[in-house]
Motif scaffolding. Structure first.
Motif, mmCIF file in Angstrom:
data_model
loop_
_atom_site.group_PDB
_atom_site.id
_atom_site.type_symbol
_atom_site.label_atom_id
_atom_site.label_comp_id
_atom_site.label_asym_id
_atom_site.label_seq_id
_atom_site.Cartn_x
_atom_site.Cartn_y
_atom_site.Cartn_z
ATOM 1 N N SER A 1 26.670 -39.425 63.829
ATOM 2 C CA SER A 1 28.045 -39.902 63.971
ATOM 3 C C SER A 1 28.488 -40.089 65.415
ATOM 4 O O SER A 1 28.048 -39.386 66.333
ATOM 5 N N GLU A 2 29.387 -41.039 65.586
ATOM 6 C CA GLU A 2 30.110 -41.203 66.835
ATOM 7 C C GLU A 2 31.119 -40.071 66.985
ATOM 8 O O GLU A 2 31.318 -39.526 68.069
ATOM 9 N N GLN A 3 31.743 -39.723 65.859
ATOM 10 C CA GLN A 3 32.743 -38.660 65.852
ATOM 11 C C GLN A 3 32.820 -38.081 64.442
ATOM 12 O O GLN A 3 32.733 -38.807 63.448
ATOM 13 N N CYS A 4 32.985 -36.764 64.362
ATOM 14 C CA CYS A 4 33.237 -36.098 63.087
ATOM 15 C C CYS A 4 34.418 -35.165 63.289
ATOM 16 O O CYS A 4 34.404 -34.322 64.191
ATOM 17 N N LEU A 5 35.445 -35.353 62.465
ATOM 18 C CA LEU A 5 36.683 -34.584 62.596
ATOM 19 C C LEU A 5 36.941 -33.785 61.333
ATOM 20 O O LEU A 5 36.579 -34.211 60.233
ATOM 21 N N VAL A 6 37.578 -32.630 61.487
ATOM 22 C CA VAL A 6 38.006 -31.838 60.344
ATOM 23 C C VAL A 6 39.523 -31.674 60.400
ATOM 24 O O VAL A 6 40.123 -31.622 61.478
ATOM 25 N N VAL A 7 40.120 -31.624 59.218
ATOM 26 C CA VAL A 7 41.562 -31.413 59.094
ATOM 27 C C VAL A 7 41.779 -30.005 58.541
ATOM 28 O O VAL A 7 41.177 -29.627 57.530
ATOM 29 N N LYS A 8 42.659 -29.247 59.216
ATOM 30 C CA LYS A 8 42.940 -27.887 58.778
ATOM 31 C C LYS A 8 44.426 -27.724 58.480
ATOM 32 O O LYS A 8 45.277 -28.327 59.146
ATOM 33 N N ASP A 9 44.717 -26.911 57.462
ATOM 34 C CA ASP A 9 46.111 -26.629 57.157
ATOM 35 C C ASP A 9 46.626 -25.497 58.041
ATOM 36 O O ASP A 9 45.920 -25.025 58.949
ATOM 37 N N LYS A 10 47.829 -25.028 57.768
ATOM 38 C CA LYS A 10 48.450 -24.011 58.632
ATOM 39 C C LYS A 10 47.724 -22.681 58.592
ATOM 40 O O LYS A 10 47.879 -21.852 59.494
ATOM 41 N N LYS A 11 46.914 -22.483 57.541
ATOM 42 C CA LYS A 11 46.140 -21.245 57.435
ATOM 43 C C LYS A 11 44.718 -21.419 57.951
ATOM 44 O O LYS A 11 43.870 -20.557 57.745
ATOM 45 N N ALA A 12 44.476 -22.559 58.607
ATOM 46 C CA ALA A 12 43.175 -22.877 59.204
ATOM 47 C C ALA A 12 42.094 -23.151 58.165
ATOM 48 O O ALA A 12 40.891 -23.106 58.466
ATOM 49 N N ASN A 13 42.492 -23.466 56.919
ATOM 50 C CA ASN A 13 41.535 -23.894 55.907
ATOM 51 C C ASN A 13 41.218 -25.380 56.082
ATOM 52 O O ASN A 13 42.131 -26.180 56.325
ATOM 53 N N ILE A 14 39.974 -25.748 55.957
ATOM 54 C CA ILE A 14 39.590 -27.160 56.049
ATOM 55 C C ILE A 14 39.970 -27.856 54.746
ATOM 56 O O ILE A 14 39.532 -27.468 53.657
ATOM 57 N N ILE A 15 40.804 -28.877 54.857
ATOM 58 C CA ILE A 15 41.278 -29.609 53.678
ATOM 59 C C ILE A 15 40.830 -31.067 53.688
ATOM 60 O O ILE A 15 41.098 -31.810 52.734
ATOM 61 N N GLY A 16 40.157 -31.483 54.744
ATOM 62 C CA GLY A 16 39.678 -32.856 54.826
ATOM 63 C C GLY A 16 38.733 -33.030 55.998
ATOM 64 O O GLY A 16 38.634 -32.168 56.875
ATOM 65 N N TYR A 17 38.039 -34.157 56.008
ATOM 66 C CA TYR A 17 37.181 -34.480 57.134
ATOM 67 C C TYR A 17 36.945 -35.983 57.171
ATOM 68 O O TYR A 17 37.187 -36.694 56.185
ATOM 69 N N GLY A 18 36.495 -36.455 58.317
ATOM 70 C CA GLY A 18 36.193 -37.876 58.458
ATOM 71 C C GLY A 18 35.105 -38.089 59.482
ATOM 72 O O GLY A 18 34.984 -37.340 60.451
ATOM 73 N N ILE A 19 34.297 -39.118 59.256
ATOM 74 C CA ILE A 19 33.166 -39.435 60.121
ATOM 75 C C ILE A 19 33.255 -40.900 60.531
ATOM 76 O O ILE A 19 33.620 -41.762 59.727
ATOM 77 N N SER A 20 32.914 -41.181 61.783
ATOM 78 C CA SER A 20 32.767 -42.568 62.229
ATOM 79 C C SER A 20 31.337 -42.787 62.719
ATOM 80 O O SER A 20 30.745 -41.913 63.352
ATOM 81 N N ILE A 21 30.809 -43.951 62.392
ATOM 82 C CA ILE A 21 29.444 -44.341 62.765
ATOM 83 C C ILE A 21 29.528 -45.646 63.550
ATOM 84 O O ILE A 21 30.075 -46.637 63.055
#
Length: 289
Positions: free
Chosen positions: A183-203
């Motif tokens: 990947s060019e970039q891989c991101l994670v989305v976290k809620d207020k409790k720092a739980n991962i609730i999403g992610y995204g990748i770019s190529i």
């Protein structure tokens, strides 16, 4: 159709020495595979195809098996001079034969290939929406107060595997490991409790920055991931969106994306798509299902 000196092209499994020939074959039909993409396909699955008497690659088909009972077929290409010889069917059948008989196999069909797949027993169960963008602009301010977006860290991998399994319909740990490395970039989305609730990748491909997979709890969060992946990129973008995401597709269109096509998803060894929880907003690429 070309003659082939009475010698039928040989069906083989490709390896790293065939990458250049595979890229040349894909370019002949206008597909933009490069070394990195082929490398991920080979690391995640197998590529079969035919070589003519001179050793030139004249067909291909790839199978990506996932962790349990699901696999994806893609990269089904036949050189235009060798069409009508059954090479595409033979290479596709080889892909089917190398996974267990109870494996659900999915593919995203071209219009040219749809009839062949139907004859082989595949049936249409859904579609994806291919979107392209030349000039990206965020559609509107997006509320970021309830989540944080961070760069991927190795400690996030297990959680990504779990939310991806629920979104996609099968665990695909080997593929995601390879895709993140590419990947060019891989991101994670976290809620207020720092739980991962999403992610995204770019190529980063030779033509487009490919956005996907995109997994999120809702369309607004998915749009936030897209914005974070795309806003610094100077160039063309692509995302393939599963059906049922009308609100998200509207946000994409407001950001400058235009729908280019709506290819069908087809499956064999099942009557339905694998069970998904409606959090998959962008697939990895059509070859990966």
């Amino acid at each position: 159709m070309a003659t082939y000196n009475s010698i039928k092209p040989e069906l083989v499994q490709f390896d790293k020495y065939d990458v250049t020939g595979i890229i040349e074959l894909s370019a002949s039909v206008g597909w933009d595979y490069d070394d990195n993409e082929i490398g991920t396909v080979m690391a995640s699955g197998k590529i079969f195809g035919h070589k003519n008497a001179d050793g030139k690659i004249v067909s291909s088909a790839a199978i990506i098996p996932y962790d349990n009972h699901l696999a994806s077929i893609g990269m089904v290409i036949v050189n235009k001079e060798f069409r009508g010889l059954g090479l595409g069917k033979e290479a596709t059948q080889k892909c089917i034969d190398v996974v267990p008989i109870d494996t659900t196999i999915m593919l995203i069909a071209t219009e040219e290939g749809k009839t062949l797949y139907e004859k082989m027993g595949f049936r249409t169960v859904d579609c994806v929406h291919k979107y392209l963008c030349d000039n990206y602009t965020a559609a509107k301010p997006i509320n970021k107060s309830s989540v944080t977006i961070e760069d991927f860290s190795e400690i996030d991998f297990t959680e990504i595997i779990n939310i991806d399994k629920a979104a996609f319909g099968d665990k695909r740990s080997n593929f995601l490991h390879n895709r993140i490395n590419q990947s060019e970039q891989c991101l994670v989305v976290k809620d207020k409790k720092a739980n991962i609730i999403g992610y995204g990748i770019s190529i980063l491909g030779p033509i487009n920055l490919i956005l996907g997979p995109i997994v999120a709890p809702d369309s607004q969060t998915a749009a936030l991931i897209i914005d974070s992946l795309a806003f610094r990129h100077q160039g063309k973008l692509r995302i393939d969106v599963p059906s049922g995401n009308e609100e998200f597709m509207l946000l994409l269109e407001q950001a400058g994306f235009k729908k280019a096509s709506k290819p069908p998803i087809m499956v064999i060894n099942s009557v339905n798509m694998p069970s998904r929880n409606n959090t998959l907003f962008g697939i990895a690429a059509q070859i990966f299902g």
